[in-house]
Design a protein around this motif. Structure first.
Motif, PDB file in Angstrom:
ATOM      1  N   ASN A 174      57.928  60.260  39.509  1.00  0.00           N
ATOM      2  CA  ASN A 174      58.962  60.625  40.487  1.00  0.00           C
ATOM      3  C   ASN A 174      59.708  61.886  40.049  1.00  0.00           C
ATOM      4  O   ASN A 174      60.005  62.775  40.858  1.00  0.00           O
ATOM      5  N   THR A 206      56.180  55.185  36.798  1.00  0.00           N
ATOM      6  CA  THR A 206      56.693  55.500  38.134  1.00  0.00           C
ATOM      7  C   THR A 206      57.875  56.455  38.054  1.00  0.00           C
ATOM      8  O   THR A 206      57.969  57.427  38.828  1.00  0.00           O
ATOM      9  N   ARG A 215      52.480  55.201  48.556  1.00  0.00           N
ATOM     10  CA  ARG A 215      52.877  55.176  47.151  1.00  0.00           C
ATOM     11  C   ARG A 215      53.770  53.975  46.872  1.00  0.00           C
ATOM     12  O   ARG A 215      53.621  53.270  45.865  1.00  0.00           O
ATOM     13  N   THR A 217      52.912  50.869  44.237  1.00  0.00           N
ATOM     14  CA  THR A 217      53.823  50.523  43.144  1.00  0.00           C
ATOM     15  C   THR A 217      54.328  49.096  43.288  1.00  0.00           C
ATOM     16  O   THR A 217      54.375  48.331  42.312  1.00  0.00           O
ATOM     17  N   ASN A 266      47.623  54.794  41.905  1.00  0.00           N
ATOM     18  CA  ASN A 266      48.890  55.412  42.288  1.00  0.00           C
ATOM     19  C   ASN A 266      49.124  56.697  41.508  1.00  0.00           C
ATOM     20  O   ASN A 266      49.488  57.744  42.065  1.00  0.00           O
TER      21      ASN A 266
END
Length: 823
Positions: free
Chosen positions: A714, A710, A441, A445, A292
């Motif tokens: 982002n 994550t 994605r 996750t 990822n």
């Protein structure tokens, strides 16, 4: 050029060092968990072999049945006349009661005196190794001197030497702590005694005879076989020879039939299977996290890759730069993983040393295991980076160079979700749209979170399953009376004898009932008709040694619970445990073959009968079986008893009962509270809890790392979106809140999926993996909802809180720079 690419990759690493370190830690947890736990398994296996070799554990053990004994030299003479026997040693093994004072509190437990033949090097078979203190002196001391078994002494933190009272009135000095192969792991045949409530004492044979009041007697023979000897043939010859000599009845078992040995050698294998599953899932989680991260990192460099392709650089050279990032992650993960492995191995080894009383426990560095784990951990990020790089270099340069506002195609599930009537305004809908516009994605996750939570669920559930299993067995035996106890006699006595009636009528006893417990061998009966549930589900078990208890099925005091079938006074047949019935593949109405001791014409012999299964009881130990008291007459044992069960009278405690009944010349060999039966198992579970807790901590850290990575990714990817929101006056806290909502949505989905996958994993461990190591126990799968909610809530909080950490980066954002578009 190579140096340029290396410097460029280091620049990338500085820009994304938080994500790189986070993914490296994720991989390190997988490397460390596998390497550390697997190293402990190898230590255990090697140490077990060395310890058994050092103490020369027996191949066969022959015990005189029914609490009887024979003169010294009788059993040795039998062994000397049988071919195939290498070494042998006579012993006197007697149960007793041990009382001492520990930190001002009274400690009153079951004891066992093992009288051994004293030679220059100790007993030739089943040696006794002194761990602390000194060895046994020659007989003749004013006060009898013994060695105390190390597991019991360590559990209660007893000093190296001290004084105990044996049998209620015999004072004994112990001069050290020692181990013997039978007691490396304390597991009795019925699972009722363990390190917390079994005090084993090793003594010279003459001293043990004096303590037991049985001068010149032995009742046990341990022996080793010559290479190639047939254990079954030697066992049969021993039994036949003893039977022809004054009708002596011998119970002969092999090393593999000794519960402590099977538990000792089976535990590392079952633990390693669990370790492999945990490590594999952690590696898979780390791989998806790295995939990822690398996919998003490569996509962020899309325009740079496109410019390189437009300038004529080959795809191979373009791929080097992002692959160097994978190389950095792999190297860092390996370095950190080795450190994690040392922590895991050290913590787990200390727990193992507490549970297993091995005289040898070496801990050499397992280089091959660490190399294997490091190789896998190194390849995971490299392969994870390779796939998105391969996708990136296949894109047309003109499409890759296109600016972000022109390249946006509105793909994913955004068009679908845009038609859904979501509540709120644009900002409230944004977390849902962000998840849907990049489903790949989101899926990666979500999958990483799900795997982590599944591991957490299975570890927590495995601990509660063990507790529920043994608590259920405890409640079945107690029958609502927490202080119910069992009194075992040293032989068989008539129910109206002074020995039995003396216990039943003792002022400290109420609700006393005489019963009979005998060992029997049970096997499936293939020739009998099958009317029950077992005919469609044949089991793999062919033979099993059971402890058959004859009780009054019409008693108002206590009877076993029938989960299938019915119980009534005078009912013929046998009541099997659910685990035994499933292993045999039989049900109510089916028949089993029972080989049991029979008393006829003044002597014992063995007899074989086909017996119907009249009911199934739910106790988790498959060794427990029941028959109605009237059935004892069929075995020639009607009107006899060797146990009495009851509860303390009003105003009396269990210790009062133990003192009143033991050591009074009434033939009482043991007084034990049934509530103490599974205490030893629970004590071992408590000691091993540190390993489970450590695993849970690592999983929570793993969830936090994934959530943190994550959130950081982002923030980096959506820098232009966030800058636009800030330009229109949206505060930073609102952006962070939206990121937290995204995490909450992902976390809630992961909790559901992780719970389902984790429960399936728990079922596999408890119902398919555990029975291979501890086949005597039928696991009761249990999940404590409150405990599970707490752990999942912690994981969910970690996911929701993670976006707070990159909030500082949002506050320091240079908005004009992020909004600038260059063509």
């Amino acid at each position: 050029m190579l140096l340029l690419r290396l410097r460029w990759s280091l620049r990338d690493a500085r820009a994304r060092w938080i994500q790189i370190v986070g993914i490296a830690f994720t991989i390190a947890i997988g490397i460390g968990t596998y390497a550390g736990l697997t190293s402990v398994t190898q230590w255990r296996l090697a140490s077990i072999d060395e310890s058994l070799k050092l103490t020369n554990m027996y191949d066969l053990r022959a015990t005189v049945s029914a609490g009887a004994d024979v003169p010294v030299g009788t059993l040795a003479q039998l062994a000397s006349e049988i071919d195939g026997i290498d070494e042998y040693s006579e012993r006197l093994v007697t149960d007793t009661q041990v009382e001492t004072v520990l930190d001002g509190d009274e400690l009153l437990v079951h004891g066992r005196v093992v009288g051994i033949e004293m030679t220059a090097g100790g007993p030739s078979v089943n040696g006794v190794e002194v761990i602390e203190g000194r060895g046994l002196p020659p007989p003749g001391a004013t006060t009898p001197q013994v060695l105390l078994e190390r597991n019991f002494a360590a559990f209660h933190d007893l000093p190296t030497s001290g004084h105990v009272t044996v049998g209620g009135n015999v004072g004994v000095d112990y001069v050290g702590h020692a181990v013997s192969p039978e007691y490396f792991l304390i597991i009795e045949g019925n699972g009722s005694l363990g390190k917390s409530n079994l005090a084993v004492m090793f003594a010279p044979l003459s001293v043990a005879q004096d303590i037991a009041g049985r001068p010149g007697a032995v009742n046990d023979l341990v022996l080793t076989l010559e290479p190639g000897a047939d254990a079954a043939a030697v066992s049969q010859q021993l039994t036949d020879a003893a039977a022809s000599l004054d009708g002596i009845l011998l119970d002969v078992i092999t090393r593999d039939e000794t519960p402590s040995y099977t538990g000792l050698v089976g535990a590392p294998e079952i633990d390693q299977n669990i370790y492999n599953v945990i490590a594999l899932l952690l590696f898979v989680g780390a791989a998806f996290a790295a995939l990822n991260f690398s996919a998003r990192m490569v996509e962020a460099q899309r325009r740079e890759i496109g410019a390189s392709m437009a300038l004529g650089e080959t795809p191979r050279s373009i791929a080097i730069r992002p692959l160097l990032i994978g190389l950095q992650i792999g190297i860092l993960g390996v370095i950190i993983g080795i450190g994690v492995g040392f922590v895991v191995a050290s913590q787990t080894a200390s727990v193992v040393q507490q549970i297993f009383g091995l005289p040898v426990f070496d801990k050499p560095f397992q280089g091959a295991i660490y190399a294997r784990a490091a190789t896998i951990g190194f390849l995971v990020p490299m392969l994870s980076v390779f796939w998105p790089v391969l996708r990136a270099i296949r894109v047309r340069p003109v499409e890759a160079i296109r600016s972000g506002h022109l390249a946006s195609r509105g793909g994913g599930l955004s068009p679908i979700i845009s038609r859904l009537p979501l509540p709120g305004r644009s900002l409230e809908r944004m977390p849902f749209r962000n998840l849907m516009r990049a489903p790949r994605r989101t899926f990666l996750t979500l999958l990483t979170f799900t795997i982590s939570l599944a591991i957490l669920f299975s570890m927590v559930g495995l601990s509660s399953t063990f507790s529920a299993t043994f608590e259920g067995g405890d409640q079945e035996l107690l029958g609502g009376e927490p202080e119910r106890f069992v009194v075992r006699f040293d032989s068989l006595y008539p129910t109206d004898s002074p020995q039995v009636q003396g216990v039943i009528t003792d002022p400290t006893v109420q609700l006393g009932e005489a019963a009979l417990i005998l060992g029997a061998s049970v096997s499936a009966d293939p020739t009998a008709g099958t009317d029950g549930a077992g005919d469609d589900d044949a089991g793999e078990l062919t033979q099993l040694d059971l402890a058959v208890r004859f009780v009054d099925f019409g008693s108002d005091v206590w009877t076993p619970t029938a989960s299938q079938g019915e119980l009534s006074r005078g009912q013929p047949g046998i009541v099997l445990a659910d685990k035994a019935a499933r292993d045999f593949g039989v049900g109510v109405g089916d028949h089993v073959v029972v080989t049991h001791p029979e008393f006829a014409n003044g002597e014992f012999s063995f007899s074989t009968d086909s017996v119907p299964v009249t009911a199934i009881h739910p106790h988790p130990l498959r060794i427990n079986a029941y028959m109605d008291l009237s059935g004892a007459s069929d075995w020639g044992l009607g009107g006899l008893a060797n146990v009495v069960t009851g509860v303390p009278a009003d105003g009396s405690s269990l210790n009062d009962v133990k003192r009143a009944l033991f050591g009074t010349g009434t033939g009482v060999a043991l007084v034990q509270g049934l509530g103490e039966s599974f205490q030893s198992v629970q004590d071992s579970l408590d000691q091993s809890a540190d390993v489970y807790i450590l695993t849970r901590i690592f999983v929570i850290i793993l969830v936090l790392l994934i959530a943190f990575n994550t959130a950081n990714i982002n923030v980096d990817e959506r820098a232009r979106d966030h800058a636009t929101m800030f330009a229109f006056g949206v505060p930073v806290r609102r952006v962070v809140a939206n990121l937290s909502v995204e995490g909450l949505l992902l976390g809630m989905a992961a909790v559901v999926l992780g719970g389902l996958f984790g429960y399936a994993l728990l079922l596999w461990m408890a119902l398919f993996l555990m029975p291979t190591a501890i086949p005597e126990v039928g696991m009761i799968v249990s999940v404590r909802p409150v405990e599970m909610v707490v752990y999942f809530a912690l994981a969910l909080i970690a996911i929701v809180v993670a976006p707070i950490f990159p909030g500082r980066k949002l506050k320091q954002m240079f908005i004009p720079g992020k909004l600038r578009v260059m063509e």
